[in-house]
Design a protein around this motif. Sequence first.
Motif, PDB file in Angstrom:
ATOM      1  N   TYR D 126       0.809  -1.223   0.000  1.00 34.42           N
ATOM      2  CA  TYR D 126       0.000   0.000   0.000  1.00 34.42           C
ATOM      3  C   TYR D 126       0.835   1.262   0.000  1.00 34.42           C
ATOM      4  N   ARG D 129      -0.329   4.218  -1.960  1.00 34.04           N
ATOM      5  CA  ARG D 129      -1.701   4.712  -1.866  1.00 34.04           C
ATOM      6  C   ARG D 129      -1.757   5.919  -0.949  1.00 34.04           C
ATOM      7  N   GLN D 133      -7.456   5.930   0.631  1.00 37.95           N
ATOM      8  CA  GLN D 133      -7.784   4.694  -0.077  1.00 37.95           C
ATOM      9  C   GLN D 133      -7.550   3.462   0.782  1.00 37.95           C
TER      10      GLN D 133
END
Lengths: 290, 276, 334, 334, 416
Positions: D126, D129, D133
């Motif tokens: 991640y 991101r 999100q």
Amino acid sequence: MATKHSRAASRLMISPAVLLLLGWMIVPLSMTIYFSFLNYNLLMPGAHNFIGFDNYKYFLTDPAFTTALINTLVLVGGVLLITTVGGTLLALLLDQPIWGQGIVRVLVIAPFFVMPTVSALVWKNMFMNPVNGLFGWIATSLGLPPFDFLAHAPLFSVIMIVAWQWLPFSTLILLTALQSLDSEQMEAAEMDGAGAISRFVYITVPHLARATTVVILIQTIFLLSVFAEILVTTNGGPGTASTNLTYLVYAQSLLQFDVGGGSAGGIIAVILANIVAIFLMRMIGKNLDA
Amino acid sequence: MARRVSTRRRVIVTAIAWAVAFLIFFPILWTFLTSFKTEGEAVATPPHFLFFNWTLENYIEVNERSDYFLHFMNSVVISVGSTVLGLIIAIPAAWSMAFVPGKRTKDVLMWMLSTKMLPPVGVLIPIFLLFKNTGLMDTRTGLVIILTLIDLPIIVWMLYTYFKEIPGEILEAARMDGAGLREEVIHILTPMAIPGIASTLLLNVILAWNEAFWTLNLTAANAAPLTAFIASYSSPEGLFYAKLSAASMMAIAPILILGWFSQKQLVRGLTFGAVK
Amino acid sequence: MGQITLSKVTKKFGEVEVIPPLDLEINDGEFAVFVGPSGCGKSTLLRLIAGLEDVTSGTIAIDGTDATGLVPAKRRLAMVFQSYALYPHMSVRKNIAFPLKMAKFDQAEIDRRVEAAAKVLNLGDYLDRRPGQLSGGQRQRVAIGRAIVREPAAFLFDEPLSNLDAALRVGMRLEISELHNRLATTMIYVTHDQVEAMTMADKIVVLQAGRIEQVGAPLELYERPRNLFVAGFIGSPKMNFITGAEAARLGAHTIGIRPEHISISPSEGAWKGTVGVSEHLGSDTFFHVMGTGLAESMTVRTSGEVSLRHGDTIFLTPQEDKIHRFDADGMRIA
Amino acid sequence: MGQITLSKVTKKFGEVEVIPPLDLEINDGEFAVFVGPSGCGKSTLLRLIAGLEDVTSGTIAIDGTDATGLVPAKRRLAMVFQSYALYPHMSVRKNIAFPLKMAKFDQAEIDRRVEAAAKVLNLGDYLDRRPGQLSGGQRQRVAIGRAIVREPAAFLFDEPLSNLDAALRVGMRLEISELHNRLATTMIYVTHDQVEAMTMADKIVVLQAGRIEQVGAPLELYERPRNLFVAGFIGSPKMNFITGAEAARLGAHTIGIRPEHISISPSEGAWKGTVGVSEHLGSDTFFHVMGTGLAESMTVRTSGEVSLRHGDTIFLTPQEDKIHRFDADGMRIA
Amino acid sequence: ETTITVATVNNGDMIRMQGLMDDFYAAHPDIKVNWVTMEENVLRQKVTTDVATKAGQYDVMTIGTYEVPIWGKQGWLVALDDLPDSYDVNDLLPAIRSGLTVDDHLYALPFYGESSFTMYRKDLMEKAGLTMPEDPTWADIEKAAAAMTDKEAGIYGICLRGKAGWGENMAFLSAMDNSMGGRWFDMDWNPQFNTPEWKNTLTTYLNLMNEYGPPGASSNGFNENLALFQQGKCGMWMDATVAASFVTNPKDSKVADQVGFAMAPHKDGVAKNGNWLWAWTLAIPAGTQKEDAAKTFIEWATSKEYTALVASKEGWANVPPGTRTSLYENPDYTSAAPFADLTLKSINAADPKSPSVQDVPYTGVQFVAIPEFQAIGTAVGQQFSAALAGQITADQALQNAQSLTEREMKKAGYIK
Ligand SMILES: Nc1ncnc2c1ncn2[C@@H]1O[C@H](COP(=O)(O)OP(=O)(O)OP(=O)(O)O)[C@@H](O)[C@H]1O
Ligand SMILES: Nc1ncnc2c1ncn2[C@@H]1O[C@H](COP(=O)(O)OP(=O)(O)OP(=O)(O)O)[C@@H](O)[C@H]1O
Ligand SMILES: [Mg+2]
Ligand SMILES: [Mg+2]
């Protein structure tokens, strides 16, 4: 949030803005106050002798002063009335599901971007002119005599022009406010048996109160100094029928080049504006906290 | 509220909305159309709506007569300049009002706003004299300063309402992470408030662009923006509607287009904390 | 009175069928709780009953009369929203009086009923405050007050306690239960809190993706879950599921055993494992037991304090009669 | 290293003294949990330690050096906020790197540490991101990631799990515990969740109105609460308190007995009463027993399902060795 | 290279000059001209503020015959005494030149000059069966107005200025009052609005406009009336002589070949026509750094050569009129401009030194050359404009005018 460090920093950070505005207020204002006690006409150089409160006396006893005061209030009040009521209705309309909402919004917002001078010129010449204007043509084609807006309803005409410019502003704020209304609240009212009108009166209108206050505050700030629209369309006339305080001060200081008298008028306008300001701040302060 | 809206109702509402929007927009549309007419057609009775000889004559003439580009650039520099300068001064002020509120924060804010209520004519002569003596007369710098001052309260207020929505915890987190005041404002607050700053910027560019009192009175040739440009078309001799329309369109088009493209942004920012 | 019957009700949002055909009967005076994972359609179902959404097909009857086409105001139902949806600009008194005012009651009657409601809900001291000046629990009560004054056929609650903190939640839970005992009015209550569902409901409706998985009294669901979904959903900590040989031995595809139905011994038992994380709550201790070869981790509950350390070897023994058996389709084997 | 010592710390907001003089020592590597009712000053205390508020008087020492006057950035503490306070405009990577960037680490070192933190917290996928999100649990981890990269002397957590739903809360609770085991860094953790306090803490600090009521290991507090307040605060459902003759008989002003330490019988026992509301959770049942003449209502917990109906007469027998005795000042009688 | 900033008014002749600058640049490559074009009121306000505060934003200012004597006396303008011979200063019309001279110093060069006269529609007069005398009386005018008016067809017998302003409606009304035998002040500076002459002036004016004038007249100034006349909506129009070239220009005017000219009307028995004298002039504010370049420019702009340049580019009818005797002796001009004759006659008939048949303490026809006049004139103009708009009666307007003028004159110290 509040440690010694952050409080010190806070003072440091706010001071440029405060000092600038203080300077902006104090420097010209004290010069204005000083001028207001002088016999000072730009066209007559030489000694500007001290004449005490004569300038104030002349300004306050000017027959145009009362008219201007009333006109100012009517102008501000009239525009506020039209824009808040009209803005609410328009916001309600735009809040409905309609096709082409984006385009409609773009059309409605447009007058806000138009320079006051331009809008006044356009309205005066191309719409309100009884001979060549569109309104005149419409009246004539309906078999009516053309109405001479600027001569027979000068203040009303100015109000219309100014309201046209500010309607988008109030519409947009109120529309945003409307869209922020918690839908559960509406549903709750519906469950409680409120019909569409009751919901509008008991839920929507109170919900818009805060937004309306902001509309009123911001617009009043700008409306108190409406000037270009009057200068371009009616020059404050006929007579003094559309002279507001700002225009009166302008006439005094820039048409007559009487700096002393104009300054006295300016100070009086400042005082009156501050009275309005205090009144408004009270109202908004309360409403913005809630 | 996801209940069916009958199509019939939707059609009616749409029709009304379009009609009202058209009426509100009509003066601008009419100016636009007139700017492409000849002077004669501009005052023809009955008016010609669409079927006339479209001509660019007016635009050409206006361009020949005035240095549009100079005025345009002046407008751009003055409105953007004053807004950016205003933001630079206002961001720290709004930071301190929003995140270190004291007992008097609200009063300070209201006082700032009240300075905006001063009628400009009241202080024109003093400012005029000050400008004369400091050599700011008819300079872009001078106008940038004046417009910054008159729009500062609005900028501060808008930013303040934006900043208040930013949770103080995030700034505290930055502080815990080792950020000093400067880093906190530059790396955290400003980027987070970008939407708010953008709409503040937009609104103030519009206000500054349309400001017609100071820009007219403190400029002559060099720094005169579009408000001065339009002033020379206000009532010349003879028929002038078409030329006036062309000049008007040229004066308002840049900001109109900017406004349209950014209206979503603008609307969000316009609310001055009125909507929660 | 307040019997609510849904027959073949479906709901589509655009093309998405959120509620496939569904039948449900809620009896007069019953306290029905809808539970299910987030997005399973609990709120949608409640809103269909309230009339805040139109059904796509099917009928909703209230007390035997078809209410499918009625506007919400005509259904004689009252709803308490998750956000309470109090009218922020009205005093508590005005909030509570609002439905009566809309129903054109006369002022004396309004006052009487508001006072009565305030008394029931202990709101007497706050009648002249605005909702903004109330605590969460008080707001909650105002929302209920607004619901009860109209003496509705049924109350609908959509996660009314989810905004409150834990301690208050317990208190309000008891208050709503008591209110139900007192008024004996039908209530439909949406929640995703296990404890609320178990303690308050006469009847729990377990939903998944708009379908009803099981309807029944709380203990019935706990003791005889109809399928794997219900078995896993009801009960906390979750039931342990075991597949493979151990399940096959009992003639099932999957077997389930709750943490409290496993006993523990340092020396002997059915299954052997090692202690992982242990959570000591004082009253109970939960051990996560690893390496049993049956499931990744098995949770076991013991009362009081048992001192076992991380890595200790232990033996687990399930109470045979408490083992739940499920077939390959996840359905209970009776 | 991360030993934190508060000596005679006080805090006033204007005229209100929120924290009266308070001494507290948190040892290096310890997991300390602050609990107490809402508004008791837990957050304030944490923020004083962090340096986000100034102490009114007293000193705060970190690892033996006085840190009272230091700005937060200089205290080598990391904080995880209730709302996580992630920087929404930065990617996860940038969020985690921010403290390092502020400390002017070079880019290679920053990358190395961010990667390491991401690995520990399972955030590898991640990193690019934005916080918006991510799910709640992932955000939580990013907040922790941001805290650990700087290798602080101690971590401060202010109710970090209270925004998560119940299921996630359990998972994250375990993760934080594991993290503490792995890093062995001092952690101070504010919560008002019983279970979190009991399961995570090495040391619980119970606060009331800014005063420390008791400091100790979880089971110590559970088994030997120093006073009535702690006794009532720790444990759920609450301990039953009995005053009057029955207490006097045991030489105390008040005695306390937890619901799980009372056994129940339909026929004989020490105290007689009738069954009131009963809450069936499946795994346990709580009976509220009325009319014992000892207290308004006594709560009794039984495992599994016991079928007793409202109004049934029953007998209660406390486990004598589990009775807590308190004097007239509410202090434990040893 | 020197750049000079020129403040000017947005009327046709000035704008035409801006298009002809190439010629100037060819002759003076070291000078660049920066134009600031403004509407008349804005111009006046800005240049006055500028010159009075010595702000120095402009090197050349376009000002009128009202300002020149006042400013000249204040020492605010550069005296133009050493004009080159080629400029032929003696060619300037004496009436105009004397208006720009203070104590024998010339302070501004006239760009164009004007008086006022009557323009009328020959076709409409013919249709009505009337002829316009060369020196009409107000009675003649009223008769003609009545005969020509056909409101159904959008034809109004008479168009006159109605927009408030000392340079707008008051220019016309002051001149008209002179033609009625009236004056602004008596020899002791007492305002005269309470005299029968003013009453007569105002009632005649209001009557004409209300009966035969176009709607919206109270906001019509020179430009608005010009537009109306060009569209054929006016039967008669009494206004500045410069309008003649516009209304006879077939490019802009629908009625170009139907326009007749006559003297400004007067009252039967009064030996003054209501014609004024006005010139837009170019002057140099004292203290400019660029005096030489500015002089070079204004000499060029008001020279015979410039006139010839315009004639060669745009035709003789479009040259700036009313400043030089030589122009009116030029047959090319007189034949191209059918109104030349009457223009010259009107200019010569205007006598700022004695505007009225009665004695006055001031100079100026359509204005009173004292600094206070702008304020007073505009305020009075507003009253009369309000009367035209029907908001107050003629008597009220006169009464208000009288009292406000007294007030201002007292404040300024003319009367005790
Ligand atoms: N107005 C709507 N338009 C489209 N889809 C919707 C709408 N309202 C709900 N849905 C969808 O319907 C499904 C059921 O939603 P619903 O709100 O009933 O779930 P829920 O069980 O109440 O969940 P939660 O526990 O999160 O409140 C969801 O997938 C949701 O996305
Ligand atoms: N900035 C402040 N100004 C004035 N009083 C404050 C401020 N911050 C906190 N307080 C008061 O200090 C007391 C302690 O607050 P604190 O936030 O520390 O409580 P808490 O234990 O964290 O409560 P909770 O569990 O609700 O988070 C409260 O009475 C609160 O009202
Ligand atoms: Mg829901
Ligand atoms: Mg807290």
